[in-house]
Design a protein around this motif. Sequence first.
Motif, PDB file in Angstrom:
ATOM      1  N   SER A 235       0.841  -1.195   0.000  1.00 52.87           N
ATOM      2  CA  SER A 235       0.000   0.000   0.000  1.00 52.87           C
ATOM      3  C   SER A 235       0.880   1.251   0.000  1.00 52.87           C
ATOM      4  CB  SER A 235      -0.903  -0.054   1.237  1.00 52.87           C
ATOM      5  OG  SER A 235      -1.062   1.225   1.770  1.00 52.87           O
ATOM      6  N   GLU A 236       0.374   2.306  -0.675  1.00 49.66           N
ATOM      7  CA  GLU A 236       1.128   3.561  -0.729  1.00 49.66           C
ATOM      8  C   GLU A 236       0.921   4.346   0.561  1.00 49.66           C
ATOM      9  OE1 GLU A 236       2.968   4.710  -3.330  1.00 49.66           O
ATOM     10  OE2 GLU A 236       2.464   3.260  -4.890  1.00 49.66           O
ATOM     11  N   ASP A 237      -0.082   3.902   1.332  1.00 45.31           N
ATOM     12  CA  ASP A 237      -0.435   4.610   2.555  1.00 45.31           C
ATOM     13  C   ASP A 237       0.702   4.522   3.585  1.00 45.31           C
ATOM     14  OD1 ASP A 237      -1.467   5.581   4.873  1.00 45.31           O
ATOM     15  OD2 ASP A 237      -3.134   4.137   5.019  1.00 45.31           O
ATOM     16  N   GLU A 238       1.248   5.659   3.930  1.00 47.47           N
ATOM     17  CA  GLU A 238       2.390   5.704   4.850  1.00 47.47           C
ATOM     18  C   GLU A 238       2.041   5.163   6.227  1.00 47.47           C
ATOM     19  OE1 GLU A 238       5.444   8.136   4.912  1.00 47.47           O
ATOM     20  OE2 GLU A 238       5.562   7.756   2.751  1.00 47.47           O
ATOM     21  N   ASN A 239       0.736   5.242   6.584  1.00 50.10           N
ATOM     22  CA  ASN A 239       0.348   4.848   7.940  1.00 50.10           C
ATOM     23  C   ASN A 239      -0.276   3.465   7.998  1.00 50.10           C
ATOM     24  OD1 ASN A 239       1.174   7.381   8.963  1.00 50.10           O
ATOM     25  ND2 ASN A 239      -0.735   8.251   8.143  1.00 50.10           N
ATOM     26  N   ALA A 240      -0.074   2.689   6.955  1.00 45.27           N
ATOM     27  CA  ALA A 240      -0.656   1.346   6.945  1.00 45.27           C
ATOM     28  C   ALA A 240      -0.116   0.551   8.127  1.00 45.27           C
ATOM     29  CB  ALA A 240      -0.304   0.644   5.637  1.00 45.27           C
TER      30      ALA A 240
END
Length: 589
Positions: free
Chosen positions: A184-189
Motif C-alpha cells: 500500500s502507498e499509505d504511509e500509515n498502513a
Amino acid sequence: MDKIIARISEELEKAFAAAGYDRKYAVVRNSDRPDLGDFQCNGAMAAAKEYHKAPIMIAEDVIAKTAESTVFQSEAVKPGFINIRVAPEALVSYLREMEEDEHLSVPQEEHPKKIVIDYGGPNVAKPLHVGHLRSAVIGESVKRLVRAVGNEVLGDVHLGDWGLQIGLIITELQERRPELPYFSEDENAAYPEEAPFTISELEEIYPTASAKSKEDEAFRDRAMQATHELQEGRPGYRALWKKIMEVSVADLKRNYHRLSVDFDLWKAESDVQEYIPQIVADLKDRELAHEDQGALVVDVSDESDKKQIPPCIILKSDGAALYATTDIATIYEREKLFKPDQIIYVVDKRQSMHFVQVFRTVRKAGYINESTELTHVGFGTMNGKDGKPFKTRDGGVMRLENLLNDIEKEMQVKISDNRNVKEEDAAETAKIVSLAALKYGDLSNQASKDYIFDVDKFTSFEGNTGPYILYTIVRIKSILERAEAKDREAAEKAAALLETNTAEQRALMLSLTQFGSVIEDAYRDLAPHKICAYIFELSNEFNRFYHETKILSEADEAMRRSYLNLLVLTGNVLEKCIDILGFSSPEHM
Ligand code: ARG
C-alpha cells in the motif's frame, strides 16, 4: 606453561655455552629419525665454520656437558648431529604439570588480541548450500582456536541481506498477493505481526523470482526499482524486509545450530549502508577516489605488484554501491565499534582479489588502525568424486540440510549394525558422529586446497577420519567406566603417573607432550588441519599402547592406576582438540 622443546633448548644452550660455543647454535627441532631420538640439533655443523673444528668434535664437547642433565640424554653421531632423547623422569614430570595446568599446556597469547572473525556469510531468503559449508566449518574452528590461546574473539555471520535478492522477493510477492498492506502507498498502513510466508514458501519465491528476472526484463526492472525504494526507506518494503529477515534468520540459526556453529554477532550488510554516503564523500574529498568511465574507483595498485591489481570500484556508473563498498563500510564500522587488532575473513579463495582491493582501500583511506591485521583465510572448493564441484545426483546445488540428512542416515545404519548403542540412542549418536565425519573430512585438508567430498571415506570408522577419532575417545571412556571407582579416583590425580615401562607407553607420552606445540603452530598459521594430523597420530599411538598393554587386568595397583591416568590425559587432550575443531564425542558408538 612452556613447551617440552623449550626445556630441552634451554639445557642445550647452557651446554653449548659451557663447552665454549655460541648458544645460538643450540637449535632444537623434532627428529627426522624417531628411531634415533625424539629431537635433534644440527648446530655443530653450523658452528664448525666459525670455530674451524670438525662438527663431530663440537657435538662431542657439547654432549659431554649434558651428562648430568635430568631433562634428556644425548648422543653425538657423525658428521655432527646431536640426537636427543627426553629423560623418563622429565617426560613424567612434564605430563604431570600438563595435567595440572588449567589450559592443559595450550600456550596462552602473551598480549591477547581482540579479533573479529567474519565467516558463514549466508544470504537471507536463500537456503544454505554446500558452498556455505566450508566457511562455517573452518571459520568456527579458527574462532575456537584463536580463543583457546586467550584472545578475545567475536564471530560475525555477516549476513547478505541488502541486494537485488530482496527486491526480487518483494516484486514476486506483490504479483502474487497485491492486497497485502506492505504494498500500500499509505504511509500509515498497519503491518501484521505474522510473516506473510513460511521459510519453505520463501525458499520457493526467491528462485522463481530470480528465474523470472532473467527472462522478463520488465520484471527485473521492477525488482531493481523495489530494491532501490527499499534502500530509500519505503515503509511497507522495510516492514516486509524485516519479515524476510525474521523468517530467514530463524531458519539459518537452526541450520547453524545443527552444525554446532554459533556466532557472537548477527550483523548484516544492511547495518553498514548508513556509512556509505560519508565514505564516498570522504574518498572524493581527499581525492583518493576518481571517476573512471562513469564509475567511482580507488586506485590500489602498487609498484611492487607482480600482477596487476585492478582498481577497487566504489560506485557503479548508475551510482549503486557494490559488494566491495559494503565490505569497506563494514571495516569502517568494526573499527568504530570494536577497535579490533585483527579481522579474519574465512571466505572462498576465489574472492582473494576482492579482499586485496578492499584491504588496500581501507589502508589508503586510514579507515582501520595501521597496526590492525587484515587476514583472508581463503579456502578451496569442495568437489564431488568426479573432481567437479559437488552437486546433487540430478546436477543441482545440494542443500546443506539434505547433505547432513544423507550422512546421518548412513551413519545410523552403521551404528545400529555395531550394536554398541541402545536403539533409542542410535539417532542421537548418529548425529554426533556424522558431524565429526563431515567436519573432520573437511578440516583435515589444508583449507586452501580443494578436496573431494567422499561420504564413504569420511564415515568410515577406520583410517584418518572423524569417526576413528571418536572411536578412540569412546574406547578410553569405556575403559575408564569399567575401572573400579577407587582406581578411577586415584587415576584422576596427576601424581598417579609413573615412569615409562614399554616403548608404546613412551611413544604415547611423548605424543602427548607435543600438544602445546601443535596448537601453537596451528594458531600461527590459522591451520586447523594441523590439529587433525596431530590427533590422528595421537589416536594411533594410543591404540598401539592399548593393544600392547593389559590395563584393567594389570596386577600392580600403582601401574594400573598410572595407565588409567594416561588414559584420562589422552582423553582430555583428544576432547580439547575436537572441541577446537568444533565437534564432540558420544558416550558409546
Ligand atoms: N554473502 C557472500 C556470498 O554469499 C559472502 C560474504 C563473505 N564475507 C565478506 N565479508 N565478504 O558470497
